[in-house]
Design a protein around this motif. Structure first.
Motif, PDB file in Angstrom:
ATOM      1  N   PRO A  80       0.813  -1.227   0.000  1.00 44.95           N
ATOM      2  CA  PRO A  80       0.000   0.000   0.000  1.00 44.95           C
ATOM      3  C   PRO A  80       0.844   1.274   0.000  1.00 44.95           C
ATOM      4  O   PRO A  80       0.452   2.279  -0.584  1.00 44.95           O
ATOM      5  CB  PRO A  80      -0.834  -0.122   1.280  1.00 44.95           C
ATOM      6  N   SER A  82       3.883   2.428  -1.547  1.00 37.15           N
ATOM      7  CA  SER A  82       4.817   2.079  -2.617  1.00 37.15           C
ATOM      8  C   SER A  82       4.829   3.193  -3.644  1.00 37.15           C
ATOM      9  O   SER A  82       3.931   4.051  -3.672  1.00 37.15           O
ATOM     10  CB  SER A  82       4.385   0.767  -3.289  1.00 37.15           C
ATOM     11  N   ALA A  85       1.610   3.059  -5.679  1.00 30.59           N
ATOM     12  CA  ALA A  85       0.446   3.678  -5.038  1.00 30.59           C
ATOM     13  C   ALA A  85       0.562   5.194  -5.049  1.00 30.59           C
ATOM     14  O   ALA A  85      -0.435   5.905  -5.245  1.00 30.59           O
ATOM     15  CB  ALA A  85       0.302   3.160  -3.612  1.00 30.59           C
TER      16      ALA A  85
END
Length: 247
Positions: A80, A82, A85
């Protein structure tokens, strides 16, 4: 401050962009220096290709820390928190500013990530680190200011830890929502609180220096008393402006 902090304003008035697009980064450093701000040019962030356009946008920040083996893994690319993202959270028109700690042997972004940023309408990528997949990155047409390129992936030397946080890029403190201007001289930060001052002063400084250049190139004028102008030359410049307004 969190990645989704609603207090961070990322919109930038088109008139602001138009005004600052007519001001060089060199001029911006001069007008900010007059306010005592000396450290706003991001070291190591050079245009990846010559002739990239002057760009203006709010800073969307990315933060990397030193690589730690249990965190910096290929599996982390799907987490999540990263870079993948973060790209989906970027608003169109922003300038992505990435704190890569000046690391030269781990590319923070390659061609696929740059292609996604270009597709989503990011104005540019600015980093004190390097990119990878150089040929592919150039092919995305995403304007990039970086310190070079390297084959290894980011996890070879860095750990990505978040976005829209205060960062350091090229020795400059960057906060989400600050304004970034890029050109052939590199990338300069305008603190958000200083934007109105810059918009008022910088275009006039640009016009003044254009007149001084004309005096030097066309008339062979000597620099003492001209750059910066003394009272006599200030009057001559004001007369020049008045003449242009009345033409």
């Amino acid at each position: 401050m969190t990645p989704n902090d609603p207090t961070i304003t990322m919109d930038l008035d088109p008139k602001v962009i138009e005004t600052l697009a007519g001001v060089t980064t060199a001029t911006l450093t001069t007008v900010l220096l007059k306010k005592g701000l000396r450290n706003l040019w991001m070291r190591g962030s050079r245009p990846i290709r010559p002739g990239q356009p002057r760009l203006v946008g709010r800073a969307f920040t990315l933060r990397f820390v030193p690589m730690r083996e249990d965190l910096a893994t290929p599996e982390s690319w799907g987490a999540p928190i990263s870079t993948r993202a973060a790209i989906e959270a970027m608003p169109p028109g922003c300038i992505v500013v990435a704190d890569a700690m000046g690391v030269q042997d781990a590319g923070i972004f390659g061609d696929i990530l740059c292609a996604r940023m270009a597709r989503r309408g990011m104005a540019a990528l600015v980093t004190d680190g390097v990119v990878r997949d150089l040929h592919g990155v150039l092919g995305t047409k995403l304007p990039v200011w970086c310190s070079g390129y390297a084959a290894p992936a980011s996890v070879a030397g860095l750990t990505f830890v978040g976005w829209q946080q205060p960062i350091a890029c090229g020795g400059v403190a960057v906060f989400p929502g600050d304004v970034v201007v890029t050109d052939d001289d590199g990338a300069v930060l305008i603190p958000a609180a200083m934007l109105d001052y810059v918009l008022e002063v910088a275009p006039e400084q640009e016009r003044l220096e254009g007149w001084i250049m004309q005096e030097v190139m066309d008339k062979g004028a000597a620099l003492p008393g001209l750059y910066p102008p003394n009272e006599e030359n200030k009057k001559r410049y004001e007369a020049f402006k008045a003449g242009r307004r009345n033409a």
